[in-house]
Structures are given as C-alpha cells and as structure tokens.
Write a protein that holds these residues in place. Structure first.
Motif, short mmCIF file in Angstrom:
data_model
loop_
_atom_site.label_atom_id
_atom_site.label_comp_id
_atom_site.label_asym_id
_atom_site.label_seq_id
_atom_site.Cartn_x
_atom_site.Cartn_y
_atom_site.Cartn_z
N ARG C 136 0.82 -1.21 0.00
CA ARG C 136 0.00 0.00 0.00
C ARG C 136 0.87 1.27 0.00
N CYS C 137 2.13 1.13 0.37
CA CYS C 137 2.94 2.34 0.57
C CYS C 137 3.63 2.86 -0.69
N THR C 138 4.31 1.98 -1.40
CA THR C 138 5.31 2.46 -2.37
C THR C 138 4.76 2.75 -3.76
N GLY C 139 3.64 2.14 -4.13
CA GLY C 139 3.21 2.24 -5.52
C GLY C 139 4.04 1.34 -6.42
N TYR C 140 4.89 0.51 -5.83
CA TYR C 140 5.67 -0.54 -6.49
C TYR C 140 6.87 -0.05 -7.31
N GLN C 141 6.84 1.19 -7.75
CA GLN C 141 7.86 1.64 -8.70
C GLN C 141 9.27 1.53 -8.13
N SER C 142 9.42 1.90 -6.86
CA SER C 142 10.75 1.86 -6.26
C SER C 142 11.20 0.42 -6.04
N ILE C 143 10.26 -0.48 -5.87
CA ILE C 143 10.61 -1.90 -5.73
C ILE C 143 11.13 -2.42 -7.06
N VAL C 144 10.41 -2.08 -8.12
CA VAL C 144 10.84 -2.50 -9.46
C VAL C 144 12.23 -1.93 -9.75
N ARG C 145 12.42 -0.67 -9.41
CA ARG C 145 13.71 -0.02 -9.65
C ARG C 145 14.83 -0.72 -8.86
N ALA C 146 14.51 -1.10 -7.63
CA ALA C 146 15.51 -1.78 -6.81
C ALA C 146 15.94 -3.09 -7.47
N VAL C 147 14.97 -3.84 -7.97
CA VAL C 147 15.30 -5.13 -8.60
C VAL C 147 16.14 -4.89 -9.84
N LEU C 148 15.69 -3.96 -10.67
CA LEU C 148 16.42 -3.73 -11.92
C LEU C 148 17.84 -3.23 -11.66
N SER C 149 18.05 -2.62 -10.51
CA SER C 149 19.38 -2.09 -10.21
C SER C 149 20.37 -3.20 -9.86
N VAL C 150 19.88 -4.40 -9.53
CA VAL C 150 20.83 -5.48 -9.20
C VAL C 150 20.87 -6.56 -10.27
#
Lengths: 795, 292, 161
Positions: C136-150
């Motif tokens: 409910r917090c992030t809107g998912y975008q930062s999670i996706v970005r975190a994955v793509l960064s590794v």
C-alpha cells in the motif's frame, strides 16, 4: 558548501537536508527484525478474538456463552457487562475533540443490546491461542431479532425510513452549510450554468498490517498498551478517561506500524476492550485484527453523493458553485464531522471562486463507521471541482487546461485568503504556491498540446486514447503543535523523542536529517523514539500530512537550542569565546587551532556531579524540548496529467502515462518525498478504477476479501513520471509542507478526466468514482444508443 | 482467520488415501491447498479430516506419447506452465496456465485440485473441456475414466464420489502445427476471468478448417463448449465472415451475472476474448512456430 | 499433534505442531522467525511468502506439517551471518523500495526466486513476479527499480541469491 558561507573553516559536516539519505528505519525491516504489533511477545500472553455482529441491524435477545466458556483453552468470554467494573463508560468517547465525552453517535465498547452494522464487536474471547479464541467465538450463541436496515444513504432521510439505531429519532447526524458570496446573484447573472450529480466512493485504508492491541499488566498496577495506531497520545488520553485507572499508571506505545492511511487515526472499541479485560483478568492480552475484521470493522471512506451546479461567464471564468451533498457516515461517528467538512471546504481548491454554497447532510446507515482514509475528504473535493470544470470545458469547447489556467489563483495573489473558515473558525489562508506555473510545467512535460493530434491518429486506428488533468491543494501541518525533544547522552549519542508517529513514512530519517544539520553531524547514528507516551509527555500523532511540518519544526528548534547550549558550555570549559567555536562531527572545536571537546563530554559535564563545579549560567542537561506552536496550515499543491487507453468492448482502462508535479515546499529527503507521491498516486488509481467496498440492500458487506476488493498491484500501474517544485512554506522554520496525501488527492480526478476524454467520440460523461469496467461498458452503450440509434459504427 | 481443527493424515499410498476417505465423513483431500486452505482460514468449510496427498509422487508428472498426453493430478500448475514436452504438443497450456493466480500459488496449485474445485472462471477446467479430456478417478474399486463433460456436473460440482480421488487427466494431442489461442479478461493480472476463450484449430492442406474446439470460461456456471461457434468455422478457411458468425453466436452460451459483471457485459467480454483467441489460432505464423 | 523436522535457513528444527497450524504461524510463533508477516491469511497479499524446497509459497496456505523434511528459506536467512545485507536488501534500501516494511519480507522472497531463475528480468517480468504481493505504501515503482538495479550485475546473481 554555499550554505555555510558565514563559517570560515568549511570543515563542517556535509548538509543532510535535501539529500536522498538512506533511511535509518530500513535495516531491521529488511532483515525480518522489525517489531510490529503481532511480533510482541510477553510472558503468559493470552490471545483474543471478537464475536462480531453478523447482521446489519438487530435487537439482541440473548447471548449464550456457556459452550464457548467450556471449550478447553478458553480463559474468559466477556460481554460489556463483564468489563464494566473496569470501565467508566460502556460507550466510546468522541475522538479528536476537545470536548470528548460520549454522545448518541459514538460506538460502544461492546454491543449487547442492539447491533447496527455487520462487524460490530459484541463479545471478547480470551484463550491460549488465536486458533482456540476463534473456535470459541464460533460457539457463542446469540439470538437476534432483525430490525429494518438503512443501507442507502440517499434513502436514509426519506419519510418513513427506518432509523439505523433505535435510540435515534432520525438518521440525520448533522446538517450544515458552508459558503460565501452572493450565490444566487452569481447564478442569475451567469452566461452559462451546468449541473451534475456525482457519486464518490473511496473504500478502505488497507494498510498491509491491520490494527492490533497488546495490553500488559505490570507489577504495581501499571498498564502498558501497545497499539498499531497513528495516535498513541490520543489512545492514552482516551483510555485515561475510559478506564478506572490513574493516568500515571498508563503507558501507550506504538511498535513498528505497518502502514496507517487513515483508519489508524481513530480510537477503536477494541483499544478500550482489551485494556479493560487485561485489568479485569490481570493477564497480558493480545488482539490482532485479521483482514476480514479490517473489512468489517476498520473505518472506511465510503459514499458521498454530490448534487452540483456551476455558473460561469462566457469565457469560462468561475462565478459560482452551489449544491448539496449527502455523506454516508455509517452506524456511528468515532470522530466529529471532520470528513464531510473537509470535503466541502476543500472544493474550491486552487481556484478563485467568487460565490459558493453547500448544504450537507451527514446521515447514519447500518454500515461500518466512516472517517478518514488518505486524503480525508480532499480527493472527493478535488473530484467534484475538477469534474465540474471539465463539464464546463466540454460544453463550451474550451481546452481543459485553459479553463483551469483562467481560474487558478495567480502566484502574485499569495498569500490568498479563502472566504471559508476551518472548523476552528480560523480563515483558510493559502500561504504560498504557484499553481499556474505548476500546471504549465506539467502539461508541457506531458505533451498536452500535441495530444489531440495523437488522439486523432489513434482513433483512425480504432483506439480510444484520452488525456486528463487535475489540480489539488492540501492544507498540511495541522497544529496546534507536535513535540520534539533532542538529547545528547554522555556517550555522544543523539536521541530524538517526538509525539509524531512513525508508520512507514520515514519520519525518523527526516527528523534525524534536520537534527543532524543543526548539530553538524551525520544522521545515521541518531536514534528516534516516536510514539511512546512515557518518553514524550504530550503529543498528537500522525494525520493530515502534519508531522514533517510540526515535528520537523520542533526538532529543528530543539536541535538548534542544543547546538547553542553546546557552544556555550564549551566556551566556558575551554575558555574560548563562543564566536571562535563551531560544531563539527560530534565535537565543539576552536575554528583555528586544535582545541576541542566532544558532545559526549559536554553532556557528561552538563548532567552534573555532586560536589563538583557546574558551568556557570547554564541549565543542566544537554537537551531541549520544543513544542512549536502553529494554527496556520502550509498548503502543498499538485497537478497531475494522466493518459489512458480504453477498450470500449471490455470497459477496460489502461493507464499508459502518468505525469505528476508535487510542490510540498522544502524537501527534507527527496527520496522519501518521491515515495510518498508515488504511493499516493497508486492509492488514487485504486480509488479511480478498482477499490470498491460493496454492500447489498440489507447492508451485508459483499467485498470482504482481497479477491473481491481489488487493491492495485504492480501490473496495473505504469512508470510514474514525477516532477518536484519547492515553494518554501513561509510559516514554519523548515519551509516544508506535508506530502503524505497530495499524491492521492488529484489522481482519481485526473484519471477519470482522461477516461472521459478517451470516450469523447461516444459523448460519455463520467460522474462517479470508482468506475468499473462494466460501469464504463454500460455508459458507453447508453451513449452509443442515444447518439447512434442505427448501429455501432466505429468512427 | 485461523483454520478450524481437523485431523490430518499424510497418505503414503493412494490406497491409504482412498481408504481414509471411505471411512470418514467430511474428509477432504489436501492437494495444492490454494483454494482449500483459504476457505478453511475463512472458516467457510469445516472438514473433519484432511487427507494430504502431496507425498503421492506417482500422481505427479507429465507424459507424452503420439496418441496420449497424461498429466498426473498432483502435477503443479507451475510444472505445467514450464513443461517443454507439453509445450511441444499442446502449447496452449503454457499460455493459459501462466494466467492462473500468481507464481506462489502456481508453485503449489495442482491440475487435479483445480479440476475438483471447478471454478467456472478457472483456466484448467476450461482447457480440460476444450480437449475433451478424460478424467481418471480412483476409488475403492480402482480407477475409472470419466469424460470431462460428465465430470462437470454443475457449478463447482465435480462428478466424483466422496471416496474417489482424481489421479490423472488424459487427452489426445492435436496434430503438430495446430492453431491455438487463449485470451481472458480479468480485472487484474492473476484474477479469475470475467470471460475466457480457448481455441484449437486444425487445417487441411488447402487451409480448410477440419477440426475446431472452442471453450468459454467465466461466463456461465461451468465452462462451456461453444458448439455453434465451432460449427460456424468448420469447413471454412477462417474468413472474416466465419469468425464474425462464431463471435456473434456467443449469445447462445449460458451466462450468469455476478458481482463482477452482468450478462450483457459478459457477452461483450466473451466476444472480444473469442475474437482475440480466434485471431491467434488462425495466425499460421504462430502455429507454425508451435510445430517447430 | 504432529512431529515435524525441517531445515529453516540452514538450521535444523524439530518439534511438535498442531495439524492446523499454518506454516506462517509456525515460523512466527513456534520458531520466533517473525519476519514472515500475515497480511490477509487468504492467500492474496503475499506478505507471508517464503521459499519451500526452492519454490515460493504462501505461508498462510500451507500447513506446517506439510513442511516435514522441507528446506525452508525466510527473510531472516537473506543477510550474511555478520549482518551484511543481501544485494537485493541493499538495493531496496538504496532505491526506497520499502516504507512501512510490512510487505517487504514477502516481496524479497518472491523476488529472490525470480532472480534465481531469471537473473536479468525485464521490468514487466519484475512487475508480474510481484503481482501477487500487495504493497500500500510504495506504488511498487521503487521496488521495481531496486530489482532492476541489481540485475545482471557481475557476481550479483544467481550465485549470491
């Protein structure tokens, strides 16, 4: 750096405010070592479950507890009567009100005579495990006599309508008017008047962690309560009034909170029942709200029905707006009428509106009580205003961005006083912001001017694409204060104590950043204690996008006072003039030369030692507590542009692009601001297209699982493009404005505007949120039949 | 939301599992558990005994021969989604099963469990009917074979006795290079479909459609073969008019209105899904690839 | 009560458990591994996701007794013994892929499985992988970005995962 121009040495610690500092909260949360409410373990802890009403309205004829009490592993099965020896009142007090007290709209701790919504707590079961507690709850046998149900708020005031609780004479909880200017004259002289009926529904808060309470009975009659709440001090004050216990024996703590989003703003029956039962049984108790309980007992922001008329001159300049609104309050009101009041006072938003009048009915229904969900009435206000502006634009053939530009408050009129009052009676004064510039920037970034060309091309391919925009303002930083204390201990460690509540927003990191800059240290090692009534005497908590402004200002001033005190003390101890000293990474140093003393050493001296000299002219303790006072609000603003594609055969909306500008003043941590904005937008996408808390005609809830109530998942959202402006708030020491809700407020309005624009070839008007695929399908079909009776030819 | 109490039996042989079912009322089989466990947590059902058949490894696995494809009942949905051998003879499975729930539920959920749960919007029952599968169910008297049409007896009601266990699903593969298409519309990725359309097509050398199967999920109380739609296509070359007629005839299916959509809406969605699935199935570049 | 023995984060555990205890409750309350969270208990939110024998599962839809003999991985096992964060955990922090942190353990375990199989997923593959995990917090975008960064980082995957 440039900001340090007044200081000569330049060896001060790099500034932290304004940087994308990694959060100090993250470590435990990433490794599974956070401590959420259900993670609390106490000796001999017992587990609770509630028996809740299965009916929306019924008289309770009898409650048979025998079978439940007989189940092995059950410790107690309690009704309100059983709890009364420990309670001053069986009825809940009115929250967030200086008056407090009970009235005919506040809920009961447990209901035993009459139930008024499905989910109303009736009996508390205490057992060795939650499993057994649920087994026993199923064995409680209650005989009901059904009573007539009020399901639809619009019918609640009709003659002959049943009342939602028999103690009431009418379902009308409140009727009030807001407005200003000569509305009738505005309409009489208007070149154009348009009208519309809007239905708005915002569903539930649904933090991923539900509510929950742990009550610990400590030796000496102390009672320690953990609650997953946004308002630990409110819970503390309310419990002190509710329980037969001295206030000083009570302590309320928030553990890690797995999201708030509004529902945890209220003080709930379970938060009174558990402590009372703990006192009664002299046992430690835990209750964790499960998801079904969230659906039927955590507050919701449900239905508002707006009947609106708008008056404009020939060019689309606003002359007046008037109408009425029915607000579905549900069965009880745990708070005053803040939510509908917010809605109607926020309608005028960032626009100049000469005359305005609203008549509001707040009505009871046999549904879950209503209070704030992220945005707290503002999204409905924005939706109303933006939909009415779109209506004018479409009818008069004016570009939707143009009509807004013509009516936005220009930057040179700031501060701008709205002719409306807050409930406190204070005027609404917009402190700062440049709304026209914000809109101009967003529509340029989103390619608004070129869109009609793209839309035309798409239509030739049989694709329906649309673009929409919406503006919003949000009064943030509500006072009257928030506590902020900064203390340095003798090991040099810096601690912050605040009445602000951490519920995932990163408030600890942001406060640490502010404090770090004042003390010329890094934020990493600063500890932040938020939400513990034993560590912070008075405080308010988390709501209304208020904590950065209020707690941030207090912490800044407290840290500044500590810094000054450190310099003063060092000056005495080192015999160096204060002007020759500066703070640097945990030390007070002489600007030239090698003399220095650590903050830890200063703390040791200032804590005092019997028989030793104390630095003259200084107060003991290297610490300061500030409760920065404010009655004014800092107004944040946002402008969103959404682009969608609609499949008319499916009613399916795909958001293809989303550009949002946010201006929340000074960004203490731009990374956190971005997270708030993105999360807020996605909540708004849910409100626009997915989230719906359904009830049938008997007020039975229809959507009580996450399979029926649709939360937005990662596959439904595009990459959000966000733009940030920093119009500093003039009214607080840090220049910040709140950001927790600005992402949500205009989102549904922008998306629905885009959907309507995509369906312009059919002439569809959308006057509701959420809009489901089937609803859209029906709207399209109705419009098709109305405009093209021959066949559904594609344009 | 904790499950009510029950007895638990971890069956080590099929015989033991069947015997336990025979001797206990209200016993339920625990296969993947992805629907059963949720219903128990919600206390919608109160089985007296759960017979866990997850250790019956002989019930899992996919075997393919030229005449027969056999999928063991305990084959996980994820295994079906990723099976190379199955993809070679029946590529529609991978495409459809990818839309079942989410990765975490496909890792546990089984084909046998999905068939016995028989949600009308679920992908696997729709495929079973599409392929005219034979369901193998084993009871105290040994295995028996049930035509899928007889297995699907009504809304979420499989045609097996309480002491029978579905042990395998079998079907004859269509000829190499057959056309296939599967589309569904769900509110979100992984949700149950409002309507789904599964299509298989075989053509003669002159491209005439010799054999066609269409199965529609989600619209009614059970998955349905779209018989009149199949008739509209057979013997044609899949021209625009034939497709239009098959799509038009979706009106002849049974529809059930519920919270997510009324009959008129489901019909529109069904038509769109069928149009898309037919387009895929008739796309010979796509079926060529499947044969390769 | 049922006897069970299993390996959790490379440590053997054995004990007795009531048949109806879910794997998530067993991990949380019997083993004290409270990083596995319960967000809905009906198999939709994904907060309770753990890895059993290499495959991600909903901890609320599996009984603890069914994990007899299994190898279970939970969020507590991701960081090194010395506390060094896993690459993905580090990326979550750097990219602000968590706010309240309640969904985070389930997100991480779901993504660990993805990255083991698909070391360089596309954005759409990442979004699909977490479509069964609500936040409910992030809107998912930062999670996706975190994955793509590794993804595709030398040494980053899959050996380390």
């Amino acid at each position: 750096m440039a900001e340090n121009g007044t200081r000569a040495s330049g060896r001060n610690h790099a500034k932290s405010v304004g940087q994308r500092v990694t959060r100090i909260e993250d470590g435990p949360l990433l490794t599974g070592h956070g401590e959420f409410l259900d993670d609390i373990v106490l000796p001999d802890l017992l587990h609770c479950a509630f028996v809740r009403s299965p009916l929306a309205h019924a008289r309770v004829d009898s409650i048979d507890l025998e079978a439940a009490r007989a189940l092995p592993g059950v410790h107690a099965v309690l009704t309100l009567e059983d709890l009364m020896p420990k309670l001053r009142s069986g009825r809940m007090p009115l929250g967030a009100s200086p008056v407090g007290g009970q009235n005919k709209s506040t809920p009961f701790v447990l209901s035993g005579k009459e139930v008024a919504y499905v989910g109303e707590p009736m009996v508390l079961v205490v057992a060795g495990s939650r499993y057994i507690a649920e087994d026993a709850a199923a064995l409680v046998n209650i005989a009901f006599s059904s009573l007539p149900v009020v399901s639809d708020a619009r019918k609640a005031l009709a003659a002959g309508a049943p009342v939602c609780r028999t103690e009431l004479d009418s379902n009308l909880m409140s009727n009030f008017q807001v407005g200003y200017g000569d509305v009738d004259e505005a309409f009489a002289s208007a070149a154009h008047v348009f009208e519309d009926e809007l239905w708005q529904h915002r569903g539930c808060g649904h933090s991923m962690e539900g509510r929950g309470v742990v009550a610990e009975v400590r030796p000496g009659g102390e009672l320690c309560i953990w609650s997953s709440t946004q308002m630990p001090h409110d819970v503390y004050y309310m419990l002190a009034g509710m329980l037969r216990i001295e206030q000083e024996k009570l302590r309320v703590i928030t553990p890690d909170v797995g999201g708030g989003f509004g529902p945890k703003y209220c003080f709930y029956p379970e938060e009174a029942a558990l402590p009372a039962a703990a006192l009664l049984l002299r046992r430690n108790l835990k209750w964790v709200e499960d998801r079904r309980e969230t659906f039927i007992s955590s507050i919701q922001e449900r239905d508002q029905y707006w009947s609106m008329q708008i008056a404009v001159d020939a060019e689309g300049t606003l002359l007046g707006l008037r109408g009425s609104m029915i607000h579905d309050q549900g069965a009880y009101a745990p708070k005053p009428i803040n939510l509908p009041y917010n809605s109607v006072t926020a309608v005028t938003g960032p626009y100049i509106l000469p005359a305005y009048r609203m008549d509001v009915d707040v009505v009871h229904t046999n549904k879950v009580p209503v209070s704030s969900v992220r945005g707290a009435g503002y999204p409905q206000a924005a939706f109303t205003m933006e939909r009415m502006l779109d209506l004018v634009a479409v009818k008069l053939g004016i570009d939707r961005a143009d009509i807004r530009r013509r009516n936005l408050i220009p930057a040179d009129k700031m501060p701008y006083t709205k002719k409306l009052q807050a409930r406190s009676g204070a005027s609404l004064v917009y402190d700062s912001g440049d709304y026209p510039a914000a809109q101009a920037q967003v529509i340029a970034a989103a390619g608004w001017p070129d869109f009609p060309e793209r839309q035309k091309k798409a239509l030739e391919e049989g694709r329906y694409i649309g673009i929409g925009l919406a503006n919003a303002v949000k009064g943030t930083g509500r006072g009257p204060f928030e506590s902020g204390a900064v203390r340095i201990s003798q090991d040099g460690k810096v601690s912050i104590f605040t009445g602000a509540t951490a519920m995932g927003q990163g408030i600890a990191t942001a406060l640490a950043q502010i404090c770090a800059d004042e003390l010329e240290i890094g934020p990493e090692g600063i500890s932040v204690t938020a939400g513990d009534t034993a560590r912070t005497e008075i405080g308010l908590g988390g709501f209304a996008s208020r904590q950065m402004v209020t707690a941030g200002s207090s912490v800044k001033l407290a840290a500044k006072a500590v810094a000054e005190k450190a310099i003063k003390a060092a000056s005495k101890i080192l015999s160096v003039p204060e002007s020759d000293l500066e703070l640097d990474d945990g030390y007070v140093r002489k600007k030239t030369g090698n003399q220095s003393i650590s903050l830890g050493e200063l703390a040791r001296v200032l804590r005092g030692a019997p028989g030793y000299a104390f630095p003259e002219g200084l107060e003991p303790g290297l610490e300061a507590t500030i409760r920065w006072r404010t009655d004014a609000l800092s107004y944040a603003n946002a402008c969103h542009v959404a682009e969608v594609e609609v499949d008319p055969d499916l009613g399916q909306v795909t958001i293809t692009r989303y550009v949002a500008l946010n201006d929340s003043g000074r960004m203490i941590n731009p990374m956190i601001v971005e997270g708030q904005v993105q999360g807020g937008i996605v909540h708004g996408i849910g409100n626009a297209l997915y989230e719906f808390m359904g009830y049938d005609d008997e007020a039975q809830p229809l959507t009580t699982t996450f399979q029926e109530y649709l939360m937005v998942t990662a596959t439904e959202v595009p990459n959000l493009e966000t733009i940030y402006c920093e119009t500093l708030a003039p009214g607080n020491p840090i220049g910040a404005k709140g950001v927790g809700e600005t992402g949500t407020i205009p989102a549904a309005a922008a998306i629905i505007s885009a959907v309507e624009n995509a369906l312009a070839p059919f002439g569809v008007r959308i006057s509701q949120t959420p809009v489901s695929p089937e609803t859209l399908f029906k709207l399209i079909n109705t419009a098709r039949q109305a405009s093209q009776p021959h066949s559904d030819s594609q344009s | 939301m904790k499950p009510p109490p029950f007895e638990y039996v971890r069956a080590s042989t099929l015989k033991e599992a069947i015997s336990t079912l025979s001797h206990n009322e209200d016993a339920r089989i625990l296969a993947g558990g992805q629907s059963l466990m949720a219903m128990m947590n919600l206390r919608y059902i109160f089985p007296s005994i759960l017979v866990d058949i997850n250790e019956l490894h002989e019930l899992a696995g996919i075997s393919v021969s030229p005449e027969r494809v056999r999928i063991g009942a305990m084959t996980r949905q994820r295994a079906i989604e990723t099976s190379q051998t199955l993809a070679e003879v029946a590529p529609i499975f991978a495409e459809a099963v990818h839309l079942v729930g989410h990765r975490q539920t496909r890792n546990r959920g089984t084909i046998g469990g999905s068939l016995c749960h028989l949600d009308p919007a679920a992908e696997l029952p729709t495929l079973a009917l599409l392929y005219d599968c034979t369901i193998e169910a084993t009871g105290p008297n040994g295995p028996r074979r049930i035509a899928v049409a007889d297995f699907i007896t009504g809304y979420m009601t499989p045609g097996i006795a309480p002491d029978e266990i579905v042990t395998a699903v079998e079907f004859g593969p269509w000829k190499p290079g057959h056309g296939y298409g599967f589309h569904e519309f769900a509110r979100r990725h992984g949700d149950f479909a409002i309507a789904s359309a599964a299509v298989l097509i075989e053509r003669a050398a002159d491209r005439t459609i010799e054999r066609v199967a269409i199965c529609m999920g989600g619209v009614g109380s059970v998955p349905q073969r779209h018989v009149s739609g199949e008739a509209a296509l057979i013997g044609t070359k899949g021209d625009v008019a034939a497709v239009a007629l098959a799509v038009e005839r979706c009106a002849q299916l049974d529809y059930v209105a519920d919270f997510h959509g009324g009959e008129e809406y489901r019909l529109s969605v069904a038509r769109t899904m069928l149009r898309r699935s037919l387009a895929d199935a008739l796309d010979e570049t796509r079926s060529g690839k499947a044969a390769a | 009560m049922q006897e069970i023995t299993l390996l959790v984060n490379n440590r053997p555990y054995s004990g007795t458990v009531e048949a109806r205890t879910t794997l998530a409750d067993f991990l949380r309350h019997s083993l004290g591994l409270k990083g596995t969270h319960l967000g809905c208990e009906h198999g939709v939110c994904g907060a309770c996701t753990v890895i059993v024998d290499g495959a991600s599962v909903r901890g609320c839809l599996m009984l603890a007794v069914q994990a007899e003999g299994a190898i279970v991985e939970t969020v507590e096992g991701l960081a090194a013994e010395d506390g060094t964060l896993h690459l993905l955990q580090e990326a979550f922090s750097r990219e602000h892929g968590l706010q309240c942190g309640f969904c985070t353990p389930g997100m991480l375990m779901t993504l660990i499985e993805l990255l083991r199989e698909t070391p360089s997923p596309t954005e759409m593959e990442v979004r699909e992988a977490i479509s069964g995990n609500l936040c409910r917090c992030t809107g998912y975008q930062s999670i996706v970005r975190a994955v793509l960064s590794v993804t595709g980082r030398p040494g980053g995957a899959p050996g380390d995962l």
